[in-house]
Scaffold this motif. Structure first.
Motif, PDB file in Angstrom:
ATOM      1  N   ILE A 194       0.842  -1.192   0.000  1.00 14.83           N
ATOM      2  CA  ILE A 194       0.000   0.000   0.000  1.00 14.83           C
ATOM      3  C   ILE A 194       0.882   1.249   0.000  1.00 14.83           C
ATOM      4  N   ASP A 195       0.601   2.155  -0.909  1.00 15.06           N
ATOM      5  CA  ASP A 195       1.270   3.454  -0.934  1.00 15.06           C
ATOM      6  C   ASP A 195       0.384   4.446  -0.177  1.00 15.06           C
ATOM      7  N   LEU A 196       0.977   5.216   0.727  1.00 16.35           N
ATOM      8  CA  LEU A 196       0.189   6.169   1.514  1.00 16.35           C
ATOM      9  C   LEU A 196      -0.077   7.469   0.766  1.00 16.35           C
ATOM     10  N   GLY A 197       0.311   7.546  -0.489  1.00 14.94           N
ATOM     11  CA  GLY A 197       0.053   8.741  -1.292  1.00 14.94           C
ATOM     12  C   GLY A 197      -1.427   9.088  -1.312  1.00 14.94           C
ATOM     13  N   GLY A 198      -1.746  10.345  -1.015  1.00 15.31           N
ATOM     14  CA  GLY A 198      -3.137  10.780  -0.989  1.00 15.31           C
ATOM     15  C   GLY A 198      -3.781  10.701   0.373  1.00 15.31           C
ATOM     16  N   ILE A 199      -3.045  10.279   1.400  1.00 17.87           N
ATOM     17  CA  ILE A 199      -3.646  10.119   2.718  1.00 17.87           C
ATOM     18  C   ILE A 199      -4.187  11.442   3.256  1.00 17.87           C
ATOM     19  N   ASN A 200      -3.535  12.543   2.882  1.00 17.12           N
ATOM     20  CA  ASN A 200      -3.978  13.852   3.382  1.00 17.12           C
ATOM     21  C   ASN A 200      -5.211  14.377   2.658  1.00 17.12           C
ATOM     22  N   THR A 201      -5.725  13.638   1.666  1.00 16.60           N
ATOM     23  CA  THR A 201      -6.938  14.044   0.945  1.00 16.60           C
ATOM     24  C   THR A 201      -8.156  13.227   1.363  1.00 16.60           C
ATOM     25  N   ILE A 202      -7.961  12.253   2.266  1.00 12.83           N
ATOM     26  CA  ILE A 202      -9.069  11.391   2.682  1.00 12.83           C
ATOM     27  C   ILE A 202      -9.964  12.138   3.673  1.00 12.83           C
ATOM     28  N   PRO A 203     -11.282  12.160   3.441  1.00  9.62           N
ATOM     29  CA  PRO A 203     -12.191  12.815   4.395  1.00  9.62           C
ATOM     30  C   PRO A 203     -12.060  12.210   5.787  1.00  9.62           C
ATOM     31  N   ARG A 204     -12.134  13.056   6.798  1.00  5.15           N
ATOM     32  CA  ARG A 204     -11.978  12.584   8.174  1.00  5.15           C
ATOM     33  C   ARG A 204     -12.960  11.476   8.525  1.00  5.15           C
ATOM     34  N   GLY A 205     -14.143  11.510   7.881  1.00  3.31           N
ATOM     35  CA  GLY A 205     -15.165  10.521   8.193  1.00  3.31           C
ATOM     36  C   GLY A 205     -14.792   9.098   7.817  1.00  3.31           C
ATOM     37  N   ILE A 206     -13.841   8.926   6.911  1.00  5.71           N
ATOM     38  CA  ILE A 206     -13.451   7.574   6.505  1.00  5.71           C
ATOM     39  C   ILE A 206     -11.964   7.301   6.732  1.00  5.71           C
ATOM     40  N   LEU A 207     -11.227   8.277   7.274  1.00  5.18           N
ATOM     41  CA  LEU A 207      -9.785   8.109   7.461  1.00  5.18           C
ATOM     42  C   LEU A 207      -9.457   6.943   8.392  1.00  5.18           C
ATOM     43  N   LYS A 208     -10.143   6.848   9.528  1.00  4.14           N
ATOM     44  CA  LYS A 208      -9.869   5.757  10.470  1.00  4.14           C
ATOM     45  C   LYS A 208     -10.142   4.401   9.832  1.00  4.14           C
ATOM     46  N   GLN A 209     -11.234   4.320   9.069  1.00  5.30           N
ATOM     47  CA  GLN A 209     -11.587   3.076   8.384  1.00  5.30           C
ATOM     48  C   GLN A 209     -10.465   2.635   7.449  1.00  5.30           C
ATOM     49  N   VAL A 210      -9.934   3.584   6.692  1.00  8.15           N
ATOM     50  CA  VAL A 210      -8.886   3.276   5.729  1.00  8.15           C
ATOM     51  C   VAL A 210      -7.587   2.896   6.440  1.00  8.15           C
ATOM     52  N   VAL A 211      -7.206   3.667   7.454  1.00 11.80           N
ATOM     53  CA  VAL A 211      -5.972   3.380   8.200  1.00 11.80           C
ATOM     54  C   VAL A 211      -6.046   2.003   8.854  1.00 11.80           C
ATOM     55  N   ASP A 212      -7.207   1.642   9.381  1.00 12.87           N
ATOM     56  CA  ASP A 212      -7.367   0.328  10.008  1.00 12.87           C
ATOM     57  C   ASP A 212      -7.169  -0.802   9.004  1.00 12.87           C
ATOM     58  N   VAL A 213      -7.636  -0.612   7.773  1.00 17.11           N
ATOM     59  CA  VAL A 213      -7.439  -1.632   6.730  1.00 17.11           C
ATOM     60  C   VAL A 213      -5.949  -1.801   6.448  1.00 17.11           C
ATOM     61  N   VAL A 214      -5.233  -0.682   6.349  1.00  9.46           N
ATOM     62  CA  VAL A 214      -3.786  -0.745   6.101  1.00  9.46           C
ATOM     63  C   VAL A 214      -3.084  -1.420   7.271  1.00  9.46           C
ATOM     64  N   ARG A 215      -3.472  -1.082   8.489  1.00 12.37           N
ATOM     65  CA  ARG A 215      -2.879  -1.698   9.683  1.00 12.37           C
ATOM     66  C   ARG A 215      -3.018  -3.218   9.655  1.00 12.37           C
ATOM     67  N   GLU A 216      -4.204  -3.672   9.274  1.00 12.15           N
ATOM     68  CA  GLU A 216      -4.497  -5.100   9.330  1.00 12.15           C
ATOM     69  C   GLU A 216      -3.910  -5.885   8.162  1.00 12.15           C
ATOM     70  N   CYS A 217      -3.779  -5.248   7.007  1.00 16.00           N
ATOM     71  CA  CYS A 217      -3.516  -6.017   5.787  1.00 16.00           C
ATOM     72  C   CYS A 217      -2.161  -5.791   5.118  1.00 16.00           C
ATOM     73  N   ALA A 218      -1.550  -4.604   5.279  1.00 14.65           N
ATOM     74  CA  ALA A 218      -0.370  -4.270   4.490  1.00 14.65           C
ATOM     75  C   ALA A 218       0.872  -5.043   4.931  1.00 14.65           C
ATOM     76  N   ASP A 219       1.568  -5.637   3.960  1.00 18.34           N
ATOM     77  CA  ASP A 219       2.862  -6.274   4.210  1.00 18.34           C
ATOM     78  C   ASP A 219       4.005  -5.280   3.986  1.00 18.34           C
ATOM     79  N   ILE A 220       3.828  -4.400   2.989  1.00 18.44           N
ATOM     80  CA  ILE A 220       4.813  -3.360   2.689  1.00 18.44           C
ATOM     81  C   ILE A 220       4.068  -2.042   2.521  1.00 18.44           C
TER      82      ILE A 220
END
Length: 342
Positions: free
Chosen positions: A194-220
């Motif tokens: 997962i590339d974190l590019g664009g993280i600063n454009t994610i609406p606050r309402g879904i940011l935690k949801q997206v970060v949690d997916v990366v936490r659980e799934c990303a190998d690199i």
């Protein structure tokens, strides 16, 4: 490495790179530091105005996933790419095979929608004294959608690696498809990058949801210093603690160096100073981080150590910077072959 294949899910974007005289900025309605989203009508107006004023004008396929797909396929790894383009003339860059002629094994699975293909306009305005101001304006177009009408699971099943960026999650229209695909890839046992590019454009309402997916799934995870600071401010922890399950985190620092975080261990990769463009060189850094990530993945798949992969990736990234396209081409690949000798 012959059995490796990468699946990329993302937002195809057309990069428009322009150099003009600073004196034209006011008449074009552009200003220094601008990073606004603009309308379809404004894209057309600017394109027409720039055609008569630009000293340099270049159009290239772009977007984080697109650049990775082209770069990695050009280096010799098969790629399947899924995304959405508009039915306008910019969409033909993707639908007419203009990318495919650059690589031997890049398959595009594109959904075409009514509307404009997403674009990013990068304007470099130069003063009479040679000082440059960079301006960036975005039109998301139909990339607000990720394809849900293609058989993502069947295409994903033949891949060994999944790649996507957080830029593809920054609307409520895309996040559900993205999350479902990431979790499907995890269930299928794919390595997830997962590339974190664009993280600063994610609406606050879904940011935690997206970060949690990366936490659980990303190998690199691939990121740069700006994105790294953003996520650390958000999570109130070091990036290695926020993503404690992630095996490897790449943090690029523009043209100076890269830090590879390997389960707490820090590996510093300096960029070769003799290859770093000088202050007076006219270069566009668009896509250089994507080229770095492609070079790193390629090197790892070739059996390189993390240090070797970082050094090769740095060379690939700096090679890309010297060319106007957002990704490697046949011309820049010649230079890359001098670097990729494992």
């Amino acid at each position: 490495m012959s059995g490796e294949r990468i699946f990329c899910l993302g937002r195809p974007i057309v990069d428009i790179m322009v150099e003009i005289r600073e004196s034209h900025l006011e008449s074009l309605g552009l200003r220094e530091g601008q990073k606004d989203e603009i309308s379809d009508e404004e894209v057309r107006r600017l394109m027409q105005a720039l055609a008569g004023k630009a000293d340099y004008f270049f159009v290239s396929s772009g977007g984080i996933e697109t650049n990775l797909a082209v770069n990695i396929s050009f280096l010799g790894i098969g790629v399947d790419f899924i995304g959405t383009v508009g039915n306008d003339h910019l969409g033909s860059i993707f639908t007419n095979g203009l990318m495919l002629e650059k690589s031997q094994d890049l398959n595009l699975f594109l959904t075409s929608k009514e509307g404009k293909t997403a674009s990013i306009l990068l304007v470099r305005a130069t003063s009479d004294g040679g000082e440059a101001k960079d301006i960036k304006v975005v039109n998301y177009g139909v990339s607000d959608y990720l394809p849900s009408d293609v058989s993502i699971k069947s295409i994903l099943s033949r891949a060994t690696i999944f790649f996507s960026s957080l830029f593809s999650t920054n609307t409520f229209k895309t996040v559900a498809v993205w999350e479902d695909t990431v979790r499907t890839a995890k269930k299928l046992g794919k390595k997830i990058i997962i590339d974190l590019g664009g993280i600063n454009t994610i609406p606050r309402g879904i940011l935690k949801q997206v970060v949690d997916v990366v936490r659980e799934c990303a190998d690199i995870i691939s990121t740069n210093t700006g994105e790294c600071e953003f996520i650390q401010n958000y999570g109130k922890e070091e990036i290695s603690s926020i993503f404690s399950k992630t095996e490897i985190i790449l943090v690029t620092r523009r043209k100076s160096n890269c830090v590879i975080l390997d389960k707490g261990k820090r590996i510093y990769i300096p960029f070769p100073t003799e290859k770093i463009p000088g202050a007076r060189e006219k270069v566009f850094e668009t896509g250089s981080t994507d080229a770095f990530c492609a070079g790193f993945i390629f090197a790892l798949l070739k059996g390189a150590s993390l240090e070797q992969a970082g050094e090769i990736a740095a060379g690939v990234s700096l090679t890309k910077i010297r060319y106007p396209e957002s990704h490697l081409t046949k011309t820049s690949l010649i230079d890359c072959r001098r670097i990729i000798c494992i």
